[in-house]
Design an enzyme around this catalytic site. Sequence first.
Site, PDB file in Angstrom:
ATOM      1  N   GLY A  40       0.799  -1.232   0.000  1.00 32.23           N
ATOM      2  CA  GLY A  40       0.000   0.000   0.000  1.00 32.23           C
ATOM      3  C   GLY A  40       0.826   1.274   0.000  1.00 32.23           C
ATOM      4  O   GLY A  40       0.281   2.376   0.008  1.00 32.23           O
ATOM      5  N   THR A  45       2.143   1.766  -8.229  1.00 33.11           N
ATOM      6  CA  THR A  45       1.754   3.042  -8.839  1.00 33.11           C
ATOM      7  C   THR A  45       2.988   3.767  -9.357  1.00 33.11           C
ATOM      8  O   THR A  45       3.009   4.272 -10.490  1.00 33.11           O
ATOM      9  CB  THR A  45       1.012   3.914  -7.795  1.00 33.11           C
ATOM     10  OG1 THR A  45      -0.061   3.145  -7.255  1.00 33.11           O
ATOM     11  CG2 THR A  45       0.482   5.190  -8.411  1.00 33.11           C
ATOM     12  N   ILE A 110       7.434  -5.984  -2.120  1.00 36.62           N
ATOM     13  CA  ILE A 110       7.594  -5.570  -0.719  1.00 36.62           C
ATOM     14  C   ILE A 110       9.049  -5.799  -0.311  1.00 36.62           C
ATOM     15  O   ILE A 110       9.684  -4.961   0.283  1.00 36.62           O
ATOM     16  CB  ILE A 110       6.655  -6.367   0.220  1.00 36.62           C
ATOM     17  CG1 ILE A 110       5.189  -6.172  -0.198  1.00 36.62           C
ATOM     18  CG2 ILE A 110       6.858  -5.911   1.672  1.00 36.62           C
ATOM     19  CD1 ILE A 110       4.204  -7.036   0.594  1.00 36.62           C
ATOM     20  N   SER A 111       9.565  -6.955  -0.634  1.00 38.07           N
ATOM     21  CA  SER A 111      10.948  -7.347  -0.287  1.00 38.07           C
ATOM     22  C   SER A 111      11.343  -6.851   1.106  1.00 38.07           C
ATOM     23  O   SER A 111      12.235  -6.016   1.242  1.00 38.07           O
ATOM     24  CB  SER A 111      11.943  -6.880  -1.357  1.00 38.07           C
ATOM     25  OG  SER A 111      11.665  -5.607  -1.876  1.00 38.07           O
TER      26      SER A 111
HETATM   27  N1  LIG Z   1       0.648 -12.489   4.132  1.00 37.30           N
HETATM   28  C1  LIG Z   1       0.050 -12.191   2.989  1.00 37.30           C
HETATM   29  N2  LIG Z   1      -1.125 -12.786   2.673  1.00 37.30           N
HETATM   30  C2  LIG Z   1      -1.753 -12.492   1.515  1.00 37.30           C
HETATM   31  N3  LIG Z   1      -1.300 -11.619   0.597  1.00 37.30           N
HETATM   32  C3  LIG Z   1      -0.135 -11.014   0.854  1.00 37.30           C
HETATM   33  C4  LIG Z   1       0.597 -11.252   2.052  1.00 37.30           C
HETATM   34  N4  LIG Z   1       1.704 -10.509   2.011  1.00 37.30           N
HETATM   35  C5  LIG Z   1       1.677  -9.813   0.840  1.00 37.30           C
HETATM   36  N5  LIG Z   1       0.572 -10.130   0.139  1.00 37.30           N
HETATM   37  C6  LIG Z   1       0.154  -9.631  -1.186  1.00 37.30           C
HETATM   38  O1  LIG Z   1       1.028 -10.151  -2.192  1.00 37.30           O
HETATM   39  C7  LIG Z   1       1.474  -9.102  -3.022  1.00 37.30           C
HETATM   40  C8  LIG Z   1       2.839  -9.391  -3.570  1.00 37.30           C
HETATM   41  O2  LIG Z   1       3.767  -9.522  -2.502  1.00 37.30           O
HETATM   42  P1  LIG Z   1       5.332  -9.481  -2.796  1.00 37.30           P
HETATM   43  O3  LIG Z   1       5.680 -10.562  -3.751  1.00 37.30           O
HETATM   44  O4  LIG Z   1       5.720  -8.102  -3.206  1.00 37.30           O
HETATM   45  O5  LIG Z   1       5.906  -9.801  -1.344  1.00 37.30           O
HETATM   46  S1  LIG Z   1       7.391 -10.194  -0.940  1.00 37.30           S
HETATM   47  O6  LIG Z   1       8.305  -9.262  -1.599  1.00 37.30           O
HETATM   48  O7  LIG Z   1       7.635 -11.577  -1.327  1.00 37.30           O
HETATM   49  O8  LIG Z   1       7.434 -10.029   0.537  1.00 37.30           O
HETATM   50  C9  LIG Z   1       1.425  -7.864  -2.131  1.00 37.30           C
HETATM   51  O9  LIG Z   1       1.312  -6.762  -2.992  1.00 37.30           O
HETATM   52  P2  LIG Z   1       1.327  -5.235  -2.513  1.00 37.30           P
HETATM   53  O10 LIG Z   1       0.148  -5.046  -1.592  1.00 37.30           O
HETATM   54  O11 LIG Z   1       1.146  -4.495  -3.805  1.00 37.30           O
HETATM   55  O12 LIG Z   1       2.618  -4.928  -1.862  1.00 37.30           O
HETATM   56  C10 LIG Z   1       0.240  -8.124  -1.243  1.00 37.30           C
HETATM   57  O13 LIG Z   1      -0.947  -7.690  -1.856  1.00 37.30           O
HETATM   58  N1  LIG Z   2       1.537   9.019  -4.782  1.00 35.60           N
HETATM   59  C1  LIG Z   2       0.317   8.641  -4.413  1.00 35.60           C
HETATM   60  N2  LIG Z   2      -0.587   9.547  -3.968  1.00 35.60           N
HETATM   61  C2  LIG Z   2      -1.814   9.145  -3.579  1.00 35.60           C
HETATM   62  N3  LIG Z   2      -2.262   7.866  -3.611  1.00 35.60           N
HETATM   63  C3  LIG Z   2      -1.410   6.935  -4.040  1.00 35.60           C
HETATM   64  C4  LIG Z   2      -0.080   7.263  -4.455  1.00 35.60           C
HETATM   65  N4  LIG Z   2       0.541   6.124  -4.819  1.00 35.60           N
HETATM   66  C5  LIG Z   2      -0.358   5.130  -4.640  1.00 35.60           C
HETATM   67  N5  LIG Z   2      -1.531   5.612  -4.181  1.00 35.60           N
HETATM   68  C6  LIG Z   2      -2.720   4.821  -3.875  1.00 35.60           C
HETATM   69  O1  LIG Z   2      -2.394   3.948  -2.802  1.00 35.60           O
HETATM   70  C7  LIG Z   2      -2.929   2.662  -3.018  1.00 35.60           C
HETATM   71  C8  LIG Z   2      -1.793   1.626  -2.981  1.00 35.60           C
HETATM   72  O2  LIG Z   2      -0.932   1.847  -4.072  1.00 35.60           O
HETATM   73  P1  LIG Z   2      -0.133   0.659  -4.754  1.00 35.60           P
HETATM   74  O3  LIG Z   2       0.690   1.268  -5.833  1.00 35.60           O
HETATM   75  O4  LIG Z   2      -1.055  -0.443  -5.139  1.00 35.60           O
HETATM   76  O5  LIG Z   2       0.785   0.210  -3.535  1.00 35.60           O
HETATM   77  P2  LIG Z   2       1.708  -1.097  -3.389  1.00 35.60           P
HETATM   78  O6  LIG Z   2       2.054  -1.567  -4.764  1.00 35.60           O
HETATM   79  O7  LIG Z   2       2.881  -0.615  -2.616  1.00 35.60           O
HETATM   80  O8  LIG Z   2       0.885  -2.080  -2.609  1.00 35.60           O
HETATM   81  C9  LIG Z   2      -3.664   2.701  -4.356  1.00 35.60           C
HETATM   82  O9  LIG Z   2      -5.039   2.867  -4.087  1.00 35.60           O
HETATM   83  C10 LIG Z   2      -3.090   3.919  -5.041  1.00 35.60           C
HETATM   84  O10 LIG Z   2      -4.023   4.548  -5.883  1.00 35.60           O
END
Ligand SMILES: Nc1ncnc2c1ncn2[C@@H]1O[C@H](COP(=O)(O)OS(=O)(=O)O)[C@@H](OP(=O)(O)O)[C@H]1O
Ligand SMILES: Nc1ncnc2c1ncn2[C@@H]1O[C@H](COP(=O)(O)OP(=O)(O)O)[C@@H](O)[C@H]1O
Length: 207
Positions: A40, A45, A110-111
């Site tokens: 998040g 984005t 996330i890493s």
């Molecule tokens: N514990 C758990 N359970 C369910 N889902 C999860 C969990 N952790 C991560 N996520 C979701 O997986 C998305 C991709 O994670 P990543 O591959 O970036 O994670 S990692 O780098 O391996 O830690 C990641 O995407 P982003 O929200 O966009 O960061 C999450 O939506």
């Molecule tokens: N620079 C920004 N300003 C406002 N809202 C943002 C911004 N970047 C992302 N968001 C909003 O935050 C939420 C999470 O963004 P996202 O790119 O999916 O995050 P992540 O990939 O780290 O999980 C989305 O709803 C996106 O529209």
Amino acid sequence: MSTMGNSTNIFWQESPVGKLERQKLLNQKGCVVWITGLSGSGKSTLACSLSRELHTRGKLSYILDGDNVRHGLNKDLGFKAEDRTENIRRVGEVAKLFADAGLICIASLISPYRKDRDACRAMLPDAFIEVFMNMPLALCEERDPKGLYKLARAGKIKEDDSSFILYQLIALLLQIELNQKDGVCPTPSAMAGEVVTYLEDKGYLQD
Ligand SMILES: Nc1ncnc2c1ncn2[C@@H]1O[C@H](COP(=O)(O)OS(=O)(=O)O)[C@@H](OP(=O)(O)O)[C@H]1O
Ligand SMILES: Nc1ncnc2c1ncn2[C@@H]1O[C@H](COP(=O)(O)OP(=O)(O)O)[C@@H](O)[C@H]1O
């Protein structure tokens, strides 16, 4: 020369066209922009905004997003610490291939573990640009586009799998840190602009 690993009798096969020639063709330097941060925080984005900006400038990039890679290459992996480590290792290897191909590879994951990010950096000396989306947990939790934090707070995500909340920072090795300014998150395009300026200044946008 035999290479390491579990297989034996494997040999490195040289390619007739080298990285420098590919880079010349593309007028850019292959590299990896590794976007790391909480779920998040805006990683995807930023990746999209950066890729669009580079495309507009005639630069070839490709996004490796954690969500997408987990649909295919890494669909056998979950979210336990060792699975996250393997996820990052594989994406690091793929990113290395993209960078060798001459592309600007944008990895968005996330890493959370710094040793995993460091291992990827070690694979890509001089071509690994770590971008930390340093957004407050409260902001990410408020956004919570996938309802992940809600599930975690409700105890519906196993403690083991919750490291998306426990992010490990390694400030010293970062190239770019993106923060809120006066409590406001910059626009995706402003953040992409910051990364493009870095790439330009360091000479990645020419061969
Ligand atoms: N514990 C758990 N359970 C369910 N889902 C999860 C969990 N952790 C991560 N996520 C979701 O997986 C998305 C991709 O994670 P990543 O591959 O970036 O994670 S990692 O780098 O391996 O830690 C990641 O995407 P982003 O929200 O966009 O960061 C999450 O939506
Ligand atoms: N620079 C920004 N300003 C406002 N809202 C943002 C911004 N970047 C992302 N968001 C909003 O935050 C939420 C999470 O963004 P996202 O790119 O999916 O995050 P992540 O990939 O780290 O999980 C989305 O709803 C996106 O529209």
